[in-house]
Design an enzyme around this catalytic site. Structure first.
Site, mmCIF file in Angstrom:
data_model
loop_
_atom_site.group_PDB
_atom_site.id
_atom_site.type_symbol
_atom_site.label_atom_id
_atom_site.label_comp_id
_atom_site.label_asym_id
_atom_site.label_seq_id
_atom_site.Cartn_x
_atom_site.Cartn_y
_atom_site.Cartn_z
ATOM 1 N N LYS A 11 2.963 -8.128 11.758
ATOM 2 C CA LYS A 11 3.003 -9.019 10.591
ATOM 3 C C LYS A 11 4.146 -10.041 10.690
ATOM 4 O O LYS A 11 5.054 -9.899 11.518
ATOM 5 C CB LYS A 11 3.145 -8.162 9.323
ATOM 6 C CG LYS A 11 1.929 -7.265 9.049
ATOM 7 C CD LYS A 11 2.086 -6.517 7.725
ATOM 8 C CE LYS A 11 0.852 -5.659 7.423
ATOM 9 N NZ LYS A 11 0.984 -4.964 6.113
ATOM 10 N N TYR A 51 -8.112 -9.238 3.855
ATOM 11 C CA TYR A 51 -7.632 -8.224 2.910
ATOM 12 C C TYR A 51 -8.481 -8.171 1.627
ATOM 13 O O TYR A 51 -8.015 -7.680 0.602
ATOM 14 C CB TYR A 51 -6.164 -8.468 2.565
ATOM 15 C CG TYR A 51 -5.199 -7.861 3.567
ATOM 16 C CD1 TYR A 51 -5.128 -6.473 3.745
ATOM 17 C CD2 TYR A 51 -4.343 -8.645 4.319
ATOM 18 C CE1 TYR A 51 -4.240 -5.895 4.651
ATOM 19 C CE2 TYR A 51 -3.447 -8.081 5.229
ATOM 20 C CZ TYR A 51 -3.406 -6.704 5.386
ATOM 21 O OH TYR A 51 -2.522 -6.134 6.274
ATOM 22 N N PHE A 59 -0.933 -6.529 -5.976
ATOM 23 C CA PHE A 59 -0.133 -7.154 -4.922
ATOM 24 C C PHE A 59 -0.942 -8.093 -4.027
ATOM 25 O O PHE A 59 -0.412 -8.638 -3.053
ATOM 26 C CB PHE A 59 0.543 -6.080 -4.062
ATOM 27 C CG PHE A 59 -0.398 -5.074 -3.439
ATOM 28 C CD1 PHE A 59 -1.107 -5.386 -2.282
ATOM 29 C CD2 PHE A 59 -0.581 -3.822 -4.004
ATOM 30 C CE1 PHE A 59 -1.973 -4.471 -1.703
ATOM 31 C CE2 PHE A 59 -1.451 -2.900 -3.426
ATOM 32 C CZ PHE A 59 -2.149 -3.228 -2.274
ATOM 33 N N ARG A 87 -1.707 4.963 13.271
ATOM 34 C CA ARG A 87 -1.141 5.103 11.918
ATOM 35 C C ARG A 87 0.070 6.032 11.932
ATOM 36 O O ARG A 87 1.021 5.840 11.171
ATOM 37 C CB ARG A 87 -2.221 5.537 10.931
ATOM 38 C CG ARG A 87 -3.241 4.395 10.710
ATOM 39 C CD ARG A 87 -4.284 4.699 9.674
ATOM 40 N NE ARG A 87 -3.772 4.736 8.313
ATOM 41 C CZ ARG A 87 -3.610 3.662 7.540
ATOM 42 N NH1 ARG A 87 -3.870 2.457 7.992
ATOM 43 N NH2 ARG A 87 -3.167 3.791 6.311
ATOM 44 N N THR A 93 3.264 3.489 4.480
ATOM 45 C CA THR A 93 3.209 2.099 4.010
ATOM 46 C C THR A 93 4.577 1.628 3.512
ATOM 47 O O THR A 93 5.027 0.535 3.838
ATOM 48 C CB THR A 93 2.181 1.974 2.865
ATOM 49 O OG1 THR A 93 0.946 2.548 3.299
ATOM 50 C CG2 THR A 93 1.961 0.534 2.473
ATOM 51 N N ARG A 104 7.642 1.484 10.941
ATOM 52 C CA ARG A 104 8.062 1.036 9.613
ATOM 53 C C ARG A 104 9.449 1.564 9.248
ATOM 54 O O ARG A 104 10.224 0.875 8.587
ATOM 55 C CB ARG A 104 7.004 1.422 8.582
ATOM 56 C CG ARG A 104 5.785 0.466 8.663
ATOM 57 C CD ARG A 104 4.595 0.980 7.940
ATOM 58 N NE ARG A 104 3.554 -0.040 7.765
ATOM 59 C CZ ARG A 104 2.327 0.244 7.361
ATOM 60 N NH1 ARG A 104 1.975 1.493 7.104
ATOM 61 N NH2 ARG A 104 1.444 -0.733 7.222
ATOM 62 N N ASN A 114 6.035 -4.955 5.734
ATOM 63 C CA ASN A 114 6.154 -3.666 6.432
ATOM 64 C C ASN A 114 5.693 -3.721 7.890
ATOM 65 O O ASN A 114 5.265 -2.712 8.453
ATOM 66 C CB ASN A 114 5.455 -2.561 5.632
ATOM 67 C CG ASN A 114 3.978 -2.812 5.446
ATOM 68 O OD1 ASN A 114 3.461 -3.826 5.904
ATOM 69 N ND2 ASN A 114 3.300 -1.896 4.789
ATOM 70 N N HIS A 117 0.048 -3.750 10.523
ATOM 71 C CA HIS A 117 -1.200 -3.279 9.905
ATOM 72 C C HIS A 117 -1.952 -2.453 10.941
ATOM 73 O O HIS A 117 -1.930 -2.782 12.129
ATOM 74 C CB HIS A 117 -2.083 -4.458 9.491
ATOM 75 C CG HIS A 117 -3.523 -4.056 9.261
ATOM 76 N ND1 HIS A 117 -3.961 -3.545 8.070
ATOM 77 C CD2 HIS A 117 -4.589 -4.034 10.097
ATOM 78 C CE1 HIS A 117 -5.257 -3.238 8.183
ATOM 79 N NE2 HIS A 117 -5.662 -3.528 9.407
ATOM 80 N N GLU A 128 -12.816 -4.904 11.619
ATOM 81 C CA GLU A 128 -11.576 -5.688 11.772
ATOM 82 C C GLU A 128 -11.431 -6.226 13.191
ATOM 83 O O GLU A 128 -10.933 -7.334 13.390
ATOM 84 C CB GLU A 128 -10.378 -4.826 11.369
ATOM 85 C CG GLU A 128 -10.364 -4.537 9.880
ATOM 86 C CD GLU A 128 -9.202 -3.641 9.448
ATOM 87 O OE1 GLU A 128 -9.137 -3.336 8.245
ATOM 88 O OE2 GLU A 128 -8.382 -3.270 10.304
HETATM 89 P P1 RTP Z 1 -2.155 -1.878 6.237
HETATM 90 O O1 RTP Z 1 -3.529 -1.938 5.607
HETATM 91 O O2 RTP Z 1 -1.433 -3.205 6.232
HETATM 92 O O3 RTP Z 1 -2.202 -1.236 7.591
HETATM 93 O O4 RTP Z 1 -1.237 -0.905 5.388
HETATM 94 P P2 RTP Z 1 -1.594 0.467 4.694
HETATM 95 O O5 RTP Z 1 -2.987 0.885 5.037
HETATM 96 O O6 RTP Z 1 -0.470 1.394 5.011
HETATM 97 O O7 RTP Z 1 -1.490 0.065 3.165
HETATM 98 P P3 RTP Z 1 -2.624 -0.497 2.166
HETATM 99 O O8 RTP Z 1 -2.647 0.394 0.980
HETATM 100 O O9 RTP Z 1 -3.904 -0.751 2.900
HETATM 101 O O10 RTP Z 1 -1.995 -1.880 1.707
HETATM 102 C C1 RTP Z 1 -2.138 -3.032 2.483
HETATM 103 C C2 RTP Z 1 -0.844 -3.772 2.544
HETATM 104 O O11 RTP Z 1 -0.560 -4.327 1.274
HETATM 105 C C3 RTP Z 1 0.844 -4.382 1.073
HETATM 106 N N1 RTP Z 1 1.199 -3.621 -0.107
HETATM 107 N N2 RTP Z 1 2.080 -4.041 -0.983
HETATM 108 N N3 RTP Z 1 3.756 -4.254 -3.258
HETATM 109 C C4 RTP Z 1 3.024 -3.153 -3.080
HETATM 110 O O12 RTP Z 1 3.079 -2.218 -3.837
HETATM 111 C C5 RTP Z 1 2.167 -3.094 -1.913
HETATM 112 N N4 RTP Z 1 1.347 -2.089 -1.630
HETATM 113 C C6 RTP Z 1 0.744 -2.429 -0.478
HETATM 114 C C7 RTP Z 1 1.500 -3.800 2.311
HETATM 115 O O13 RTP Z 1 1.820 -4.865 3.213
HETATM 116 C C8 RTP Z 1 0.387 -2.931 2.879
HETATM 117 O O14 RTP Z 1 0.587 -2.711 4.248
HETATM 118 MG MG MG Z 2 -4.676 -0.414 4.824
#
Ligand code: RTP
Ligand code: MG
Length: 140
Positions: A11, A51, A59, A87, A93, A104, A114, A117, A128
């Site tokens: 990212k 996304y 968010f 992962r 996250t 991370r 973070n 992805h 994807e």
């Molecule tokens: P990713 O999809 O980026 O691999 O991350 P992830 O599965 O660990 O998390 P996900 O729940 O899919 O959320 C996607 C991305 O959104 C941002 N986020 N911001 N401000 C917040 O509370 C918040 N929560 C999520 C993060 O960049 C997250 O990786």
């Molecule tokens: Mg995700």
């Protein structure tokens, strides 16, 4: 267990800080092979489409703006159990909850910025990967 492929994105917070090599070393040390990779600058529309699954989350706007703010490195990782393995290497996250040694924990700035992805299931990995790469670009 058969070979699996997953979509990874380094990212903007990480490309900006020149962390691509250090992050790739963690993938390779975990046994993941980088079989495709390119640096691109997403438009807001492209980031929003990628996304889209999060479009109703609070968010979403911030996430789309961040992902389109600066270049990213998109890549396909291949290996045994690659989706879960990636992962595990990424960590939680929110970096505050990430295990020691994960990307991370070592590099992320916040829950939003973070650093990486990774796809979360075989179906999303296939979608994807196809979002960013043609079959000819995957050199396993
Ligand atoms: P990713 O999809 O980026 O691999 O991350 P992830 O599965 O660990 O998390 P996900 O729940 O899919 O959320 C996607 C991305 O959104 C941002 N986020 N911001 N401000 C917040 O509370 C918040 N929560 C999520 C993060 O960049 C997250 O990786
Ligand atoms: Mg995700």
């Amino acid at each position: 267990m058969a070979l699996e492929r997953t979509l990874s994105i380094i990212k903007p917070d990480a490309t900006r800080r020149n962390l691509t090599g250090k992050i790739n070393a963690k993938f390779e040390d975990a046994g993941l092979r980088i079989i495709a990779q390119k640096r691109i600058h997403l438009s807001p529309a492209q980031a929003g489409k990628f996304y889209e699954v999060h479009k109703d989350r609070p968010f979403y706007g911030e996430l789309v703006e961040f992902m389109a703010s600066e270049p990213v490195v998109v890549q396909v990782l291949e290996g045994e159990n690659a989706i879960q393995k990636n992962r595990d290497v990424m960590g939680a996250t929110n970096p505050a909850n990430a295990d020691a040694g994960t990307i991370r924990k070592d590099f992320a700035l916040s829950v939003g910025e973070n650093s990486v992805h990774g796809s979360d299931a075989p179906e999303t990995a296939a979608e994807e990967i196809a979002f960013f790469f043609s079959g000819l670009e995957l050199v396993g």
